[in-house]
Design a protein around this motif. Structure first.
Motif, short mmCIF file in Angstrom:
data_model
loop_
_atom_site.label_atom_id
_atom_site.label_comp_id
_atom_site.label_asym_id
_atom_site.label_seq_id
_atom_site.Cartn_x
_atom_site.Cartn_y
_atom_site.Cartn_z
N ASN A 83 0.82 -1.21 0.00
CA ASN A 83 0.00 0.00 0.00
C ASN A 83 0.85 1.26 0.00
O ASN A 83 0.33 2.34 0.22
N SER A 84 2.13 1.13 -0.22
CA SER A 84 3.03 2.27 -0.05
C SER A 84 2.69 3.44 -0.97
O SER A 84 2.71 4.59 -0.54
N ALA A 85 2.32 3.17 -2.21
CA ALA A 85 1.99 4.26 -3.13
C ALA A 85 0.73 4.98 -2.67
O ALA A 85 0.66 6.21 -2.67
N ARG A 86 -0.28 4.23 -2.28
CA ARG A 86 -1.54 4.85 -1.82
C ARG A 86 -1.33 5.60 -0.52
O ARG A 86 -1.86 6.69 -0.32
N LEU A 87 -0.54 5.03 0.40
CA LEU A 87 -0.26 5.71 1.67
C LEU A 87 0.50 7.01 1.43
O LEU A 87 0.24 8.02 2.09
N GLN A 88 1.42 7.00 0.48
CA GLN A 88 2.16 8.22 0.15
C GLN A 88 1.21 9.27 -0.42
O GLN A 88 1.30 10.45 -0.08
N SER A 89 0.29 8.84 -1.26
CA SER A 89 -0.70 9.76 -1.83
C SER A 89 -1.56 10.37 -0.72
O SER A 89 -1.83 11.58 -0.72
N GLU A 91 -0.73 10.68 2.44
CA GLU A 91 0.12 11.57 3.24
C GLU A 91 0.27 12.93 2.57
O GLU A 91 0.23 13.97 3.23
N ASN A 92 0.43 12.93 1.25
CA ASN A 92 0.52 14.19 0.51
C ASN A 92 -0.78 14.98 0.64
O ASN A 92 -0.75 16.21 0.80
N SER A 95 -0.94 16.44 4.10
CA SER A 95 -0.03 17.58 4.19
C SER A 95 -0.68 18.83 3.59
O SER A 95 -0.58 19.93 4.16
#
Length: 125
Positions: A83-89, A91-92, A95
Protein backbone atom coordinates in the motif's frame (compact mmCIF):
# COMPACT_ATOMS: atom_id res chain seq x y z
CA UNK A 1 -27.42 3.27 0.35
CA UNK A 2 -25.90 5.37 -2.43
CA UNK A 3 -26.85 8.99 -2.94
CA UNK A 4 -25.37 10.66 -5.98
CA UNK A 5 -25.53 14.31 -6.94
CA UNK A 6 -26.43 14.33 -10.61
CA UNK A 7 -25.83 18.10 -10.75
CA UNK A 8 -22.29 17.80 -9.43
CA UNK A 9 -19.36 18.45 -11.70
CA UNK A 10 -17.72 15.25 -10.46
CA UNK A 11 -18.32 12.29 -12.78
CA UNK A 12 -21.01 9.88 -11.60
CA UNK A 13 -18.65 6.89 -11.62
CA UNK A 14 -16.23 8.82 -9.40
CA UNK A 15 -19.00 9.78 -6.97
CA UNK A 16 -20.13 6.15 -6.79
CA UNK A 17 -16.58 4.88 -6.26
CA UNK A 18 -16.03 7.43 -3.47
CA UNK A 19 -19.31 6.45 -1.77
CA UNK A 20 -18.34 2.78 -1.85
CA UNK A 21 -14.87 3.59 -0.46
CA UNK A 22 -16.56 5.56 2.32
CA UNK A 23 -18.76 2.56 3.15
CA UNK A 24 -15.76 0.22 3.15
CA UNK A 25 -13.66 2.51 5.34
CA UNK A 26 -16.50 3.05 7.82
CA UNK A 27 -16.96 -0.75 7.97
CA UNK A 28 -20.53 -0.66 6.65
CA UNK A 29 -19.35 -2.96 3.86
CA UNK A 30 -17.39 -5.82 5.40
CA UNK A 31 -14.42 -7.69 3.90
CA UNK A 32 -15.49 -10.33 1.36
CA UNK A 33 -19.04 -8.92 1.29
CA UNK A 34 -20.57 -8.98 -2.17
CA UNK A 35 -21.40 -5.67 -3.80
CA UNK A 36 -24.68 -5.27 -5.68
CA UNK A 37 -24.49 -6.55 -9.24
CA UNK A 38 -24.00 -4.00 -11.99
CA UNK A 39 -27.48 -4.69 -13.34
CA UNK A 40 -29.23 -4.33 -9.95
CA UNK A 41 -27.34 -1.19 -8.97
CA UNK A 42 -27.93 0.29 -12.40
CA UNK A 43 -31.69 -0.17 -12.08
CA UNK A 44 -31.75 1.13 -8.47
CA UNK A 45 -29.81 4.28 -9.31
CA UNK A 46 -31.20 4.63 -12.85
CA UNK A 47 -27.68 4.94 -14.18
CA UNK A 48 -26.14 3.37 -17.27
CA UNK A 49 -24.59 -0.04 -16.42
CA UNK A 50 -21.34 1.06 -18.09
CA UNK A 51 -21.01 3.82 -15.47
CA UNK A 52 -21.40 1.28 -12.64
CA UNK A 53 -18.89 -1.01 -14.34
CA UNK A 54 -16.42 1.88 -14.66
CA UNK A 55 -16.75 2.64 -10.92
CA UNK A 56 -16.19 -1.03 -10.08
CA UNK A 57 -13.11 -1.16 -12.35
CA UNK A 58 -11.73 1.95 -10.62
CA UNK A 59 -12.32 0.40 -7.19
CA UNK A 60 -10.63 -2.80 -8.26
CA UNK A 61 -7.68 -0.85 -9.68
CA UNK A 62 -7.35 1.07 -6.40
CA UNK A 63 -7.44 -2.18 -4.39
CA UNK A 64 -10.76 -1.79 -2.59
CA UNK A 65 -12.63 -4.63 -4.28
CA UNK A 66 -11.95 -7.80 -6.24
CA UNK A 67 -14.01 -9.57 -8.87
CA UNK A 68 -14.70 -13.23 -9.42
CA UNK A 69 -15.83 -14.10 -12.93
CA UNK A 70 -19.45 -15.21 -12.89
CA UNK A 71 -19.84 -14.43 -9.19
CA UNK A 72 -19.56 -10.64 -8.90
CA UNK A 73 -17.54 -8.03 -7.05
CA UNK A 74 -16.54 -8.27 -3.41
CA UNK A 75 -14.95 -6.02 -0.78
CA UNK A 76 -11.26 -6.77 -0.55
CA UNK A 77 -9.95 -7.41 2.97
CA UNK A 78 -7.47 -4.78 4.15
CA UNK A 79 -3.85 -5.82 3.93
CA UNK A 80 -0.94 -3.86 5.30
CA UNK A 81 1.40 -4.82 2.48
CA UNK A 82 1.79 -3.25 -0.95
CA UNK A 83 0.00 0.00 0.00
CA UNK A 84 3.03 2.27 -0.05
CA UNK A 85 1.99 4.26 -3.13
CA UNK A 86 -1.54 4.85 -1.82
CA UNK A 87 -0.26 5.71 1.67
CA UNK A 88 2.16 8.22 0.15
CA UNK A 89 -0.70 9.76 -1.83
CA UNK A 90 -2.80 10.06 1.34
CA UNK A 91 0.12 11.57 3.24
CA UNK A 92 0.52 14.19 0.51
CA UNK A 93 -3.20 14.96 0.72
CA UNK A 94 -3.00 15.23 4.51
CA UNK A 95 -0.03 17.58 4.19
CA UNK A 96 -2.03 19.79 1.83
CA UNK A 97 -4.99 19.82 4.23
CA UNK A 98 -2.78 20.77 7.20
CA UNK A 99 -1.16 23.55 5.18
CA UNK A 100 -4.60 24.89 4.29
CA UNK A 101 -5.75 24.75 7.94
CA UNK A 102 -2.65 26.72 8.96
CA UNK A 103 -3.26 29.21 6.16
CA UNK A 104 -6.83 29.72 7.41
CA UNK A 105 -5.43 30.66 10.82
CA UNK A 106 -5.85 27.48 12.82
CA UNK A 107 -3.27 27.04 15.56
CA UNK A 108 -1.10 23.87 15.33
CA UNK A 109 -2.32 22.75 18.78
CA UNK A 110 -5.92 22.96 17.58
CA UNK A 111 -5.03 20.87 14.51
CA UNK A 112 -3.46 18.23 16.79
CA UNK A 113 -6.50 18.21 19.09
CA UNK A 114 -8.89 17.78 16.19
CA UNK A 115 -6.68 15.08 14.66
CA UNK A 116 -6.60 13.15 17.95
CA UNK A 117 -10.39 13.38 18.20
CA UNK A 118 -10.78 12.06 14.67
CA UNK A 119 -8.33 9.22 15.38
CA UNK A 120 -10.25 8.18 18.50
CA UNK A 121 -13.50 8.19 16.49
CA UNK A 122 -11.87 6.10 13.75
CA UNK A 123 -10.60 3.54 16.27
CA UNK A 124 -14.15 3.17 17.59
CA UNK A 125 -15.42 1.96 14.20
Amino acid sequence: MFELDLRSRAPIYEQLANKIIELIISNVLKPDEQLPSVRILSSELTINPNTIQKAYRELEYRGYIYSLPGKGSFVKPAVSENNSARLQSLENELSRIIAEMLYLGMHPDEILTRTKNLLSKAKGR
